[in-house]
Design an enzyme around this catalytic site. Structure first.
Site, PDB file in Angstrom:
ATOM      1  N   HIS A 165       0.756  -1.380  -0.200  1.00  0.00           N
ATOM      2  CA  HIS A 165      -0.042  -0.087   0.476  1.00  0.00           C
ATOM      3  C   HIS A 165       0.819   1.335  -0.201  1.00  0.00           C
ATOM      4  CE1 HIS A 165       0.260   1.555   4.463  1.00  0.00           C
ATOM      5  NE2 HIS A 165       0.952   0.247   4.355  1.00  0.00           N
ATOM      6  N   CYS A 182       3.479  -4.462   6.616  1.00  0.00           N
ATOM      7  CA  CYS A 182       3.244  -4.162   5.057  1.00  0.00           C
ATOM      8  C   CYS A 182       4.265  -4.097   4.290  1.00  0.00           C
ATOM      9  CB  CYS A 182       2.618  -3.195   5.292  1.00  0.00           C
ATOM     10  SG  CYS A 182       0.461  -4.033   5.878  1.00  0.00           S
TER      11      CYS A 182
END
Length: 208
Positions: A165, A182
């Site tokens: 992301h 992430c």
């Protein structure tokens, strides 16, 4: 003749950035037309039946323009310090986000061809990004983490709560920070394009 070995400047940087988009170069852009650049141009010319001069003439440049997109600021100026590794063998078939921890880069690949490359960062030692082969199982354009209450725009989840992301923190602080596991992208334009292209079920390979 447009550019040849020994030339330098922004135009050479763009040439290198475009060659890098289609995996003829894995370093730079440096802005200097060096031996590696000449070798990449020769390879590109040979593949397309053009005279293998290693010099970028108008015909070679037009063919390259037709196959690539306008490079952004990151591709032109800020990737030089982190050349992308050659792709992991597991990335060479199908549609794959090929993510290298050693070069801190994400390659978006389709059938063995690199479509785009972008810098990424990972989780800290306490919340490491998992390695292995995964699949994108959920996309969420305006995601907000329920665990950390932080925005995760253009989230593409591949393993539990771990996703690729956009990170405004990465854009602001660079590698001084880390994610909670992430894969962070700092170039919003690049991940917006990637988000449009990636589908549920596409492969994700995280490797050293």
């Amino acid at each position: 003749m447009l550019w040849s070995p020994g030339d330098d400047g922004r135009d050479v940087r763009e040439l290198q950035a475009r060659l890098r988009q289609i995996a003829w170069i894995f370093h730079g852009p440096t802005g200097t037309y060096d031996d590696l650049t000449a070798e990449a141009v020769r390879g590109f010319q040979a593949k397309r039946g053009l005279p293998e001069t290693g010099v970028t003439d108008t015909v070679t440049w037009q063919r390259l323009l037709a196959m690539t997109r306008e490079p952004g600021r990151w591709e032109l100026y800020l990737m030089g310090g982190q050349p992308a590794d050659p792709p992991d063998p597991r990335c060479m078939t199908g549609r794959v986000m090929c993510i290298s921890k050693s070069s801190r880069t994400l390659r978006w690949m389709i059938d063995g061809r690199t479509v785009s490359t972008m810098p990424v960062r990972f989780g800290s030692e306490y919340t490491p990004t998992r390695e292995g082969v995964f699949r994108v199982y959920w996309k969420s354009r305006h995601h907000v983490s329920t665990l950390y209450d932080s925005p995760m725009p253009y989230a593409m989840f591949f393993s539990g709560g771990q996703a690729v992301h956009y990170s405004s923190d990465f854009a602001a602080r660079g590698y001084a920070g880390a994610s909670h596991g992430c894969v962070n992208v700092r170039d919003e334009d690049a991940i917006a394009r990637l988000y449009e292209q990636v589908r549920d079920g596409d492969k994700v390979v995280v490797h050293w």
